[in-house]
Design an enzyme around this catalytic site. Structure first.
Site, PDB file in Angstrom:
ATOM      1  N   SER A 154      -7.287  -3.920  -1.350  1.00  0.00           N
ATOM      2  CA  SER A 154      -8.283  -3.734  -2.285  1.00  0.00           C
ATOM      3  C   SER A 154      -8.013  -4.403  -3.487  1.00  0.00           C
ATOM      4  CB  SER A 154      -8.853  -2.409  -2.481  1.00  0.00           C
ATOM      5  OG  SER A 154      -9.308  -2.207  -3.706  1.00  0.00           O
ATOM      6  N   TYR A 167      -5.113   5.869  -3.308  1.00  0.00           N
ATOM      7  CA  TYR A 167      -5.941   4.562  -2.675  1.00  0.00           C
ATOM      8  C   TYR A 167      -5.400   3.383  -3.479  1.00  0.00           C
ATOM      9  CZ  TYR A 167      -9.758   1.467  -1.087  1.00  0.00           C
ATOM     10  OH  TYR A 167     -10.640   0.359  -0.511  1.00  0.00           O
TER      11      TYR A 167
END
Ligand SMILES: NC(=O)c1ccc[n+]([C@@H]2O[C@H](COP(=O)([O-])OP(=O)(O)OC[C@H]3O[C@@H](n4cnc5c(N)ncnc54)[C@H](OP(=O)(O)O)[C@@H]3O)[C@@H](O)[C@H]2O)c1
Length: 264
Positions: A154, A167
């Site tokens: 990401s 994350y």
């Protein structure tokens, strides 16, 4: 010298005859990757946790003429990961050309609100499971003699986008793991790359798409001025798996409308 041709297309631009495992293929980006690889001629195996949804997807793909099989697997479970690779090995006769580590999840909280359970859930889903699946798949990838691993990380692992520090840390680790494996396994004819999406319209991204502050900030910081489509990620993944990408390894490619390169 003339290139071999597959269905009128140079074999450099085809996945005909190749085998692929895509984790988390029933929704969002994973679903798009399964279709993209299958359209290019690969035989694809996928998994997810929901049996009914998986069977529905497998039926749809059979109707479309794609060669896709799959089974239920929670990739956070060590036992289920082992079973998955055993099944993949059996279906593909011990040879795997493509591994796409797609499964991921997020919890969106300020750092001081995260619990130890949150940390464990996020690291096991986004990093640990992909690490161990890749270890287990190594003999199959090596046996294919021309293999490609693609991790889905990401842009949260490249820059701070304030959608959760755990994350971001796990995805950043995936970006670095990509470099290590590219160097360590090049001798086994395994290329390793990573695709880091910006915000893409999928079930996972729904909370962000509904948050007005996030949308406003995202649009201001993104040169292309929009969210991304699943197809825009799946095409990048497919490219990295093609023989046409045979000199690319160790790279993280951001598919993010330019967000990570905007200074001010
Ligand atoms: N969408 C975005 O904006 C975005 C941005 C950057 C990065 N990413 C990354 O892209 C990847 C895919 O995201 P997405 O947006 O497509 O997610 P999604 O819409 O939530 O789809 C996730 C897929 O993975 C499966 N899955 C989830 N947990 C699993 C587990 N423990 N074991 C097996 N399968 C599991 C889901 O099926 P079940 O729930 O039935 O298991 C589903 O098929 C993730 O790594 C994510 O971090 C997404």
């Amino acid at each position: 010298m003339a290139e071999a041709s597959v269905g009128g297309r140079s074999s450099r631009w085809s996945l005909q005859g190749m085998t692929a495992l895509v984790t988390g293929g029933t929704k969002g980006i994973g679903y798009g990757i399964v279709e993209e690889l299958a359209e290019l001629g690969a035989c694809v195996y996928t998994c997810s946790r929901n049996k009914a949804e998986l069977n529905e997807c497998l039926q749809q793909w059979a109707i479309k003429g794609f060669q896709v099989t799959g089974s239920v697997c929670d990739i956070v479970s060590s036992t289920q990961r082992n079973d998955l690779i055993t099944k993949v090995s059996s279906v593909f006769n011990g040879k795997l050309n493509i591994l796409v580590n797609n499964v991921g999840a997020n919890l969106w909280k300020p750092t001081l609100e995260f619990t130890e359970e949150d940390f464990s859930f996020l690291v096991s889903t986004n990093l640990e499971s992909a690490y161990h699946i890749t270890q287990l798949a190594h003999p199959l990838l090596k046996a294919s003699q021309a293999a490609s691993i693609v991790f889905i990380s990401s842009i949260a692992g490249v820059v701070s986008i304030n959608i959760g520090s755990i994350y971001g840390a796990a995805k950043g680790a995936i970006n670095h793991l990509t470099k290590n494996l590219a160097c360590e396994w090049a001798k086994d004819n395994i290329r390793t790359n990573c695709v880091a999406p910006g915000t893409i319209k999928t079930p996972l991204a729904e909370p962000y798409l509904k948050d007005e502050t996030f949308v406003e900030k995202y649009m201001r910081r993104t040169p292309l001025g929009r969210f991304g489509e699943v197809k825009e990620v799946s095409s990048t993944v497919a490219f990295l798996c093609l023989p046409a990408a045979s000199y690319i390894t160790g790279q993280t490619i951001c598919v993010d409308g330019g967000l990570t390169v905007l200074g001010f």
